[in-house]
Structure formats: structure tokens, C-alpha cells
Scaffold this motif. Sequence first.
Motif, PDB file in Angstrom:
ATOM      1  N   LEU A   1       0.998  -1.044   0.252  1.00 11.62           N
ATOM      2  CA  LEU A   1       0.116  -0.190  -0.298  1.00 11.62           C
ATOM      3  C   LEU A   1       0.605   0.960  -0.090  1.00 11.62           C
ATOM      4  O   LEU A   1       0.490   1.910  -0.803  1.00 11.62           O
ATOM      5  N   TRP A   2       1.858   0.743   0.989  1.00  9.49           N
ATOM      6  CA  TRP A   2       2.856   2.424   1.403  1.00  9.49           C
ATOM      7  C   TRP A   2       3.212   2.291  -0.272  1.00  9.49           C
ATOM      8  O   TRP A   2       3.562   3.791  -1.370  1.00  9.49           O
ATOM      9  N   LEU A   3       4.178   1.110  -1.152  1.00  9.54           N
ATOM     10  CA  LEU A   3       4.531   1.541  -2.461  1.00  9.54           C
ATOM     11  C   LEU A   3       3.555   2.219  -3.130  1.00  9.54           C
ATOM     12  O   LEU A   3       3.955   2.713  -4.201  1.00  9.54           O
ATOM     13  N   HIS A   4       2.208   1.337  -3.592  1.00  6.08           N
ATOM     14  CA  HIS A   4       1.455   2.117  -4.746  1.00  6.08           C
ATOM     15  C   HIS A   4       0.955   3.019  -4.069  1.00  6.08           C
ATOM     16  O   HIS A   4       1.180   4.347  -5.958  1.00  6.08           O
ATOM     17  N   HIS A   5       1.266   4.199  -3.265  1.00  2.00           N
ATOM     18  CA  HIS A   5       1.177   5.602  -3.341  1.00  2.00           C
ATOM     19  C   HIS A   5       2.197   6.043  -3.871  1.00  2.00           C
ATOM     20  O   HIS A   5       1.695   7.301  -4.102  1.00  2.00           O
ATOM     21  N   VAL A   6       3.103   5.856  -3.119  1.00  2.00           N
ATOM     22  CA  VAL A   6       4.174   6.774  -3.762  1.00  2.00           C
ATOM     23  C   VAL A   6       4.585   6.872  -4.672  1.00  2.00           C
ATOM     24  O   VAL A   6       5.426   7.534  -5.352  1.00  2.00           O
ATOM     25  N   LEU A   7       4.738   5.316  -5.794  1.00  2.00           N
ATOM     26  CA  LEU A   7       4.080   5.455  -7.192  1.00  2.00           C
ATOM     27  C   LEU A   7       3.372   5.828  -7.923  1.00  2.00           C
ATOM     28  O   LEU A   7       3.672   6.846  -8.645  1.00  2.00           O
ATOM     29  N   ALA A   8       2.318   6.341  -7.521  1.00  2.00           N
ATOM     30  CA  ALA A   8       1.579   6.644  -7.917  1.00  2.00           C
ATOM     31  C   ALA A   8       1.730   8.243  -7.841  1.00  2.00           C
ATOM     32  O   ALA A   8       1.230   9.211  -8.859  1.00  2.00           O
ATOM     33  N   VAL A   9       2.384   8.875  -6.510  1.00  2.00           N
ATOM     34  CA  VAL A   9       2.672   9.979  -6.477  1.00  2.00           C
ATOM     35  C   VAL A   9       3.991  10.480  -7.771  1.00  2.00           C
ATOM     36  O   VAL A   9       3.582  11.766  -8.024  1.00  2.00           O
ATOM     37  N   ALA A  10       4.624   9.511  -8.010  1.00  2.10           N
ATOM     38  CA  ALA A  10       5.670  10.235  -8.765  1.00  2.10           C
ATOM     39  C   ALA A  10       5.009   9.725  -9.774  1.00  2.10           C
ATOM     40  O   ALA A  10       6.175  10.189 -10.996  1.00  2.10           O
ATOM     41  N   ALA A  11       4.530   8.684 -10.473  1.00  2.00           N
ATOM     42  CA  ALA A  11       3.688   9.028 -11.435  1.00  2.00           C
ATOM     43  C   ALA A  11       3.233  10.445 -12.253  1.00  2.00           C
ATOM     44  O   ALA A  11       2.998  10.981 -13.401  1.00  2.00           O
ATOM     45  N   VAL A  12       2.515  10.946 -11.003  1.00  2.00           N
ATOM     46  CA  VAL A  12       2.056  12.093 -10.684  1.00  2.00           C
ATOM     47  C   VAL A  12       2.638  13.014 -11.801  1.00  2.00           C
ATOM     48  O   VAL A  12       3.051  14.262 -12.473  1.00  2.00           O
ATOM     49  N   VAL A  13       3.901  13.578 -10.468  1.00  2.00           N
ATOM     50  CA  VAL A  13       4.521  13.764 -11.094  1.00  2.00           C
ATOM     51  C   VAL A  13       5.585  13.894 -12.058  1.00  2.00           C
ATOM     52  O   VAL A  13       5.346  15.413 -12.533  1.00  2.00           O
ATOM     53  N   VAL A  14       5.553  13.264 -12.133  1.00  2.00           N
ATOM     54  CA  VAL A  14       6.598  13.270 -14.291  1.00  2.00           C
ATOM     55  C   VAL A  14       5.206  13.538 -15.327  1.00  2.00           C
ATOM     56  O   VAL A  14       5.674  14.153 -16.116  1.00  2.00           O
ATOM     57  N   CYS A  15       4.072  13.197 -14.497  1.00  2.00           N
ATOM     58  CA  CYS A  15       3.609  13.569 -16.293  1.00  2.00           C
ATOM     59  C   CYS A  15       2.770  14.374 -16.081  1.00  2.00           C
ATOM     60  O   CYS A  15       2.257  15.308 -17.004  1.00  2.00           O
ATOM     61  N   ALA A  16       3.211  15.921 -14.740  1.00  2.00           N
ATOM     62  CA  ALA A  16       3.482  17.314 -15.052  1.00  2.00           C
ATOM     63  C   ALA A  16       4.435  17.594 -15.198  1.00  2.00           C
ATOM     64  O   ALA A  16       4.272  19.245 -16.108  1.00  2.00           O
ATOM     65  N   ILE A  17       5.638  17.311 -15.542  1.00  2.00           N
ATOM     66  CA  ILE A  17       6.337  17.808 -15.479  1.00  2.00           C
ATOM     67  C   ILE A  17       6.535  17.668 -17.925  1.00  2.00           C
ATOM     68  O   ILE A  17       7.138  17.887 -18.154  1.00  2.00           O
TER      69      ILE A  17
END
Length: 524
Positions: A186-202
Motif C-alpha cells: 500500500l505504501w509503495l502503491h501510493h509512492v508510485l502514484a505520486v511519482a507518476a503524477v509528478v512526472v506526468c506534470a513535468i
Amino acid sequence: MQKPWKPYEDSWLPFERIRFKLIPAVLSKRRFFAPSINLVGLSIVEITIAILLTAGTAVLGYLLKDVEVESSGNIAEFYWIPLFILIMYRSPVALIFGVSFERSMFWHAYFALLALAYAVWHGVSAMYWAPLDDDGGSQKGLGFQSFSRGEYKGSFWTGAAIVIIMIITIVSSIHPIRRYVRRSWLWLHHVLAVAAVVVCAIHGAGIVVGAFAIYIADRLFGYIYQALWKYKNMSSEAKVSLLKSGFVRLSFPRTLSFSPGQYICIYIPSVSYFEFHAFSIASCPSDDKLCVLIKPDGRWTKKLCKRIQNSPDYEGSNAPIRAFFHGPIGSVALDWQSQSQYQTFLLVGGGIGVTPLISFYRHLLGQAMRGRPVRKVLLIWLVRNKDIATDVLDSQLYAQSDASDNKWWENNADAENPHVVSEQDFTAKIHITRPESDVITFLNADGEESTQSDADRLLVNVHWNTGRANFSYEFESVRQSMCGKGRVAVLGCGPGAMTRDVVRTARSSSTHGVHFDVHLEHFY
């Protein structure tokens, strides 16, 4: 004097009165569970929708491969909207279509795969087919080497990073990993989701950022507005008990309205500062307390048990504990509040999964006492041992004053509300799957053995059995009682193997003018 029953009296949204008329019956009434393909757990309609979406995505991708690259990128971003909306606590998809949590998880995974596939296609088309700007193709088909090293290398590497993060997220979410290392996953899932959104913003994928913002707003609404502000006074009055079966009972003063089958998310700072856990509401809407039962099956729940045992205030029951919650959440995908749609109900629970079904059973019983037309309500519960059964059915859990009388459902009729419930209308069959002996006995108030338990006062017409239930026999009995016409509302909650049996039996029993409509909940 009790108020006479009226349809949709439990609806908290005006839309709920008409949604089952507006939304196609195949979606809202869940008739698509019959027939179903049991090997993969999908219904015919779900497979049809998935095939149409997949085919539409493939056709659209092919048509856009020679168009300006941003167009295919926008389509790739679009799939992130349902990806986030489906896992919201207050999901509009669940609100409108009545999609259960269990089915929301399936569609969440499906849209994740679709978003990944289209992201890969977007990158391939950008490198080999689509023009990179609006002037029409002077930089069309640069290839991998030129694209990754030229002026578009920033877009290339951020796009590649998005794809890699999505692959890791999907692979790490397979059932064995999700089931056995849930907290780490669950922690990994949330961290990866946030990372994906940040990279999508870039990368310039603004739609993804917007969808994530809606998801975060939903979480903040529950965590901050409801848990820490709206219901904060209830947190100081929470009581916790460790029951004989090892289960934990957590209760709050009842100051909010809810419907049977809903759940709340609980936060206990002394157990974990960063975790909310979802639990079905065991209480009936007419009870004096809001109660949940917790099975110590994971790290968080076992830590809660240890916290109770080590508490200096714990003296056997009802120890004070600081606990916050938000909700209620969820809805049932059946038009069960209608006067004419359903008069027969089949409730099937396994283990601790019976708690929302007991709430349903008792609520329907109360409605029948106030004039709701009910033909039959059958509760089937598969439970490991009698200690669990007696703890779950302890009348003190629900704090309903009427429960002190063993025949309270018959004695509550009056001149203004002369509805007496027959024991033939309501039945509860409890199957002890791992009995100590063939005869189930309990100790009565005099310390003598009896075949009836104190829990029998909570339900009507209780039958104690040993061994597993014969679903085919029970469904067939209900079908025959329908006299060849009508619909049966089937609500199930329990282990995956049991719920699959329920779906399979409902499908095979939907014949000769009788249809079993199924709503299932299964929390991972």
C-alpha cells in the motif's frame, strides 16, 4: 409509536429515488451477474464493456497515429480520470451506477492497463508516425535515436519514466503481493502514484494532475473535514472491547445517519499515525450505538489488540480509546428500498463478512414491523466456531433496548401500527463449519446446557447447523417459494471462494421466471 414505513426512507440523496429508473437495468440492478464466466469472475456485460473500450482504444489509436502527437497524448491522459475516480471514497461511479468496492477495484485495474497500453502506443507513434507539431510533419518519424537525443529528449525520458513507473505499479499489485505484504504494498502503491503524477506534470499531462487533485480532495474531505472536525467529539467517547473469540468491538455514540451495508474508515493514533482502515458497520440504523467488529488478521488489527490488552483502563470491556472515523461510505447496487422491486431477500455471509448482512436483516425486520411488504428474508452465515457466532450476535453489541425480550419483534405491534412479523417470513441459518461436536450447545443463565443461545433473541427463527451450507438447495428453495415470478435480492460478503459460489448459484438458479440479482462486497 413507530412511523409507518415508506419507500426510500433511508435515501440520503434525492437522486437515489430515480437512479434505478434512469440508469439501464443491466447496470443498476446487477442482472449481468447471470450469466457469468466464473473462471475469471466476469459477467457477460462486464466483458462486453471491456471489449468495446479496448477495441475503441485500439481503433482510435490507429486513426490518430498519423495525427499531431499531442492528440494521442490527450487520449492517454483521459484514462487516468476513471483510474482515480474509481478509488475515491465518494466515487460518483459508485453513486450513480451502484458499483461495489470489489467491482471498482476490477475496473481500476482495467483502466490502469488501458492507460499503460495507450501510453506505450503514444510514445511509439510519436517516434515513428505522428508529426511533432501542428505544421504537418516536417519532423515526422524521427526514430528512437533522434527522438531520445534531440530537442524532444525531455519528453522522451519523462514519457519513458511514466511507463516504467506504471509497469512497476501494475506488476507489484498482483494478488499474492497485495494479499501477503499489504502494508508495504500500500505504501509503495501510493509512492508510485505520486511519482507518476509528478512526472506526468513535468511531461505536460495536465489532465492526470487534475484527476489526481480530485482524488486528493476526496481524501482530505474524509480525513480532515469528517474525521478531525465533524465527528471529532465522538472520538473521545469511543469504547473498545476484546471479545472471547479474539475479535475487537469498537463503538461510538450514534450521531449520524447511515444505511445498512455501508462502512466507515477508522483512524486510531495510538495504533498508527498514518493509517485509516475500512470496516463495515455492524449496527442497525435504529440502534443506539455505531459499532464495528474487527478481526485481528493483519499488522494493524493485531497491534490494536495488543494496545487494548496493555491499556491501564482496560478491565474486560468498554475501555476508552481515542478513535476517529469518516463516512459512511458505499451503496448497494440493488433497488432494495423500493416497495415493489424486492420483497424477497437472500443474505449470505462468511465469517466476519456477516456484519453488514446482520444490519440488513435487522433493518428489514424493523421495516416489516412498520408495514413494509416482505415475503421472505433468509440469512445464511458460514462461521468457523460458535464463539465467533455468539460474539457477533451478542445483543449488547447493538444496545437496542427492545432486544432484552426474546419476542420483541412480535410484541412491538400497537393499534396505530398493527404489523406483527411472522417467524415464517424471517429465517437465520447459522452454519458452524468447524464444530467441536455434532450438537451445538450453549450455557443458559442457570449454567445449564441448551441448544439455544442468548444471541437468538437478536434474530428471528434461528437454526444452528454444523458443516457448510448447501447453496444450491437454499437458492432452489427460495426460487420455488416465488411461485414462478419475481426478483430476489442477493447480498453477499465474505471470502472470495464463497462469493464465487454465490454468483455461480445465483446464475444457475435464475430460471422459470425468477431472477436472482446479486450485490457483493469483498474487501482486500
